[in-house]
Scaffold this motif. Structure first.
Motif, PDB file in Angstrom:
ATOM      1  N   PHE A  76       0.971  -1.227   0.032  1.00  0.00           N
ATOM      2  CA  PHE A  76       0.101  -0.013   0.020  1.00  0.00           C
ATOM      3  C   PHE A  76       1.001   1.473   0.035  1.00  0.00           C
ATOM      4  CE2 PHE A  76      -2.416  -3.355   1.894  1.00  0.00           C
ATOM      5  CZ  PHE A  76      -3.797  -3.163   0.929  1.00  0.00           C
ATOM      6  N   VAL A  77       1.936   1.168   0.916  1.00  0.00           N
ATOM      7  CA  VAL A  77       2.539   2.816   1.070  1.00  0.00           C
ATOM      8  C   VAL A  77       3.542   2.918  -0.261  1.00  0.00           C
ATOM      9  CG1 VAL A  77       4.219   3.864   2.516  1.00  0.00           C
ATOM     10  CG2 VAL A  77       2.538   2.578   3.490  1.00  0.00           C
ATOM     11  N   VAL A  78       4.259   1.847  -0.762  1.00  0.00           N
ATOM     12  CA  VAL A  78       5.174   2.173  -1.578  1.00  0.00           C
ATOM     13  C   VAL A  78       4.588   2.487  -2.956  1.00  0.00           C
ATOM     14  CG1 VAL A  78       7.090   0.883  -3.177  1.00  0.00           C
ATOM     15  CG2 VAL A  78       7.023   0.838  -0.832  1.00  0.00           C
ATOM     16  N   PRO A  79       3.479   1.659  -3.440  1.00  0.00           N
ATOM     17  CA  PRO A  79       3.000   2.153  -4.570  1.00  0.00           C
ATOM     18  C   PRO A  79       2.158   3.530  -4.467  1.00  0.00           C
ATOM     19  CG  PRO A  79       2.122  -0.042  -3.907  1.00  0.00           C
ATOM     20  CD  PRO A  79       2.871   0.529  -2.873  1.00  0.00           C
ATOM     21  N   ALA A  80       1.627   3.840  -3.482  1.00  0.00           N
ATOM     22  CA  ALA A  80       0.875   5.057  -3.220  1.00  0.00           C
ATOM     23  C   ALA A  80       2.099   6.186  -3.339  1.00  0.00           C
ATOM     24  CB  ALA A  80      -0.030   5.397  -1.980  1.00  0.00           C
ATOM     25  N   LEU A  81       3.015   6.009  -2.544  1.00  0.00           N
ATOM     26  CA  LEU A  81       4.145   6.949  -2.673  1.00  0.00           C
ATOM     27  C   LEU A  81       4.921   7.121  -3.939  1.00  0.00           C
ATOM     28  CD1 LEU A  81       6.054   6.562   0.915  1.00  0.00           C
ATOM     29  CD2 LEU A  81       4.528   8.372   0.262  1.00  0.00           C
ATOM     30  N   ALA A  82       5.245   6.108  -4.585  1.00  0.00           N
ATOM     31  CA  ALA A  82       5.849   6.149  -5.760  1.00  0.00           C
ATOM     32  C   ALA A  82       5.041   6.778  -7.017  1.00  0.00           C
ATOM     33  CB  ALA A  82       6.304   4.617  -6.313  1.00  0.00           C
ATOM     34  N   THR A  83       3.644   6.410  -7.072  1.00  0.00           N
ATOM     35  CA  THR A  83       2.932   6.998  -7.856  1.00  0.00           C
ATOM     36  C   THR A  83       2.650   8.641  -7.504  1.00  0.00           C
ATOM     37  OG1 THR A  83       1.588   5.014  -8.172  1.00  0.00           O
ATOM     38  CG2 THR A  83       0.686   6.992  -8.686  1.00  0.00           C
ATOM     39  N   SER A  84       2.397   8.925  -6.485  1.00  0.00           N
ATOM     40  CA  SER A  84       2.248  10.362  -6.043  1.00  0.00           C
ATOM     41  C   SER A  84       3.167  11.204  -6.105  1.00  0.00           C
ATOM     42  CB  SER A  84       1.539  10.514  -4.829  1.00  0.00           C
ATOM     43  OG  SER A  84       0.573   9.911  -4.332  1.00  0.00           O
ATOM     44  N   LEU A  85       4.288  10.819  -5.616  1.00  0.00           N
ATOM     45  CA  LEU A  85       5.876  11.679  -5.808  1.00  0.00           C
ATOM     46  C   LEU A  85       6.191  11.664  -7.070  1.00  0.00           C
ATOM     47  CD1 LEU A  85       7.273  10.407  -2.432  1.00  0.00           C
ATOM     48  CD2 LEU A  85       6.166  12.697  -2.784  1.00  0.00           C
ATOM     49  N   SER A  86       6.126  10.667  -7.792  1.00  0.00           N
ATOM     50  CA  SER A  86       6.465  10.483  -9.356  1.00  0.00           C
ATOM     51  C   SER A  86       5.815  11.485 -10.260  1.00  0.00           C
ATOM     52  CB  SER A  86       6.754   9.358  -9.861  1.00  0.00           C
ATOM     53  OG  SER A  86       5.503   8.803 -10.406  1.00  0.00           O
ATOM     54  N   MET A  87       4.522  11.489 -10.047  1.00  0.00           N
ATOM     55  CA  MET A  87       3.440  12.559 -10.736  1.00  0.00           C
ATOM     56  C   MET A  87       3.904  13.923 -10.086  1.00  0.00           C
ATOM     57  SD  MET A  87       0.286  10.155 -10.848  1.00  0.00           S
ATOM     58  CE  MET A  87      -0.610  11.379 -11.740  1.00  0.00           C
ATOM     59  N   ALA A  88       4.258  14.148  -9.201  1.00  0.00           N
ATOM     60  CA  ALA A  88       4.566  15.617  -8.494  1.00  0.00           C
ATOM     61  C   ALA A  88       5.780  15.849  -9.123  1.00  0.00           C
ATOM     62  CB  ALA A  88       4.529  15.494  -7.169  1.00  0.00           C
ATOM     63  N   GLY A  89       6.650  15.095  -9.836  1.00  0.00           N
ATOM     64  CA  GLY A  89       8.145  15.288 -10.297  1.00  0.00           C
ATOM     65  C   GLY A  89       9.081  15.251  -9.403  1.00  0.00           C
ATOM     66  N   GLN A  90       9.070  14.532  -8.168  1.00  0.00           N
ATOM     67  CA  GLN A  90      10.289  13.963  -7.482  1.00  0.00           C
ATOM     68  C   GLN A  90      11.079  12.992  -8.246  1.00  0.00           C
ATOM     69  OE1 GLN A  90      10.562  15.515  -4.172  1.00  0.00           O
ATOM     70  NE2 GLN A  90       9.343  16.819  -4.805  1.00  0.00           N
ATOM     71  N   ARG A  91      12.206  13.356  -7.794  1.00  0.00           N
ATOM     72  CA  ARG A  91      13.479  12.498  -8.357  1.00  0.00           C
ATOM     73  C   ARG A  91      13.251  11.052  -7.718  1.00  0.00           C
ATOM     74  NH1 ARG A  91      18.315  16.278  -7.273  1.00  0.00           N
ATOM     75  NH2 ARG A  91      17.336  18.147  -8.715  1.00  0.00           N
ATOM     76  N   TRP A  92      13.862  10.043  -8.211  1.00  0.00           N
ATOM     77  CA  TRP A  92      13.659   8.620  -7.754  1.00  0.00           C
ATOM     78  C   TRP A  92      14.407   8.581  -6.252  1.00  0.00           C
ATOM     79  CZ3 TRP A  92       9.909   5.536  -8.761  1.00  0.00           C
ATOM     80  CH2 TRP A  92       9.418   5.942 -10.028  1.00  0.00           C
ATOM     81  N   ASN A  93      15.377   9.323  -6.186  1.00  0.00           N
ATOM     82  CA  ASN A  93      16.324   9.029  -5.006  1.00  0.00           C
ATOM     83  C   ASN A  93      15.354   9.671  -3.715  1.00  0.00           C
ATOM     84  OD1 ASN A  93      16.465  11.865  -5.600  1.00  0.00           O
ATOM     85  ND2 ASN A  93      18.670  11.775  -4.749  1.00  0.00           N
ATOM     86  N   ARG A  94      14.533  10.768  -3.979  1.00  0.00           N
ATOM     87  CA  ARG A  94      13.768  11.132  -3.068  1.00  0.00           C
ATOM     88  C   ARG A  94      12.619  10.232  -2.743  1.00  0.00           C
ATOM     89  NH1 ARG A  94      13.415  13.023   1.201  1.00  0.00           N
ATOM     90  NH2 ARG A  94      11.637  14.361   1.860  1.00  0.00           N
TER      91      ARG A  94
END
Length: 121
Positions: A76-94
């Motif tokens: 639950f946590v990883v997919p939600a974070l990965a999707t939300s943060l990548s859509m917000a333009g965050q870098r993969w290390n962040r």
């Protein structure tokens, strides 16, 4: 959801310790971030408490305890974070650091709740 009320003390303690100890991975910035982190960590801790109460004893208790935290985190946590943060333009290390931060929080919460003890409704 009565189990949350019954286990409010272990959930509250685990939430606070999870947030305090996870500061070494990353730290919320500002009061608003701390409030959001507290609410989010508390809710995930409550969900984790339910999983720990309901988990069938199919493996040693500490495998089930830590495994439950990892499964909820990975599912639950990883997919939600990965999707939300990548859509917000965050870098993969962040994104990776955010995911690790939540893993640290959830593992600490699981250990603390197991050590304190939880009560089924």
């Amino acid at each position: 959801m009565i189990y949350i009320v019954i286990n409010a003390i272990p959930i509250g303690i685990a939430t606070l310790l999870g947030l305090l100890l996870a500061q070494f991975v990353d730290r919320p910035k500002g009061l608003g971030s701390w409030i959001i982190a507290l609410i989010s960590a508390g809710w995930l801790c409550a969900i984790l408490a339910g999983a720990l109460i309901l988990a069938p004893p199919k493996a040693p208790i500490w495998i089930m305890t830590l495994g439950s935290a990892v499964v909820i985190w990975a599912g639950f946590v990883v997919p939600a974070l990965a999707t939300s943060l990548s859509m917000a333009g965050q870098r993969w290390n962040r994104i990776g650091m955010a995911c690790l931060w939540w893993l640290a929080v959830m593992l600490v919460e699981a250990v603390v709740m197991r050590l304190i003890g939880l009560h089924a409704p």
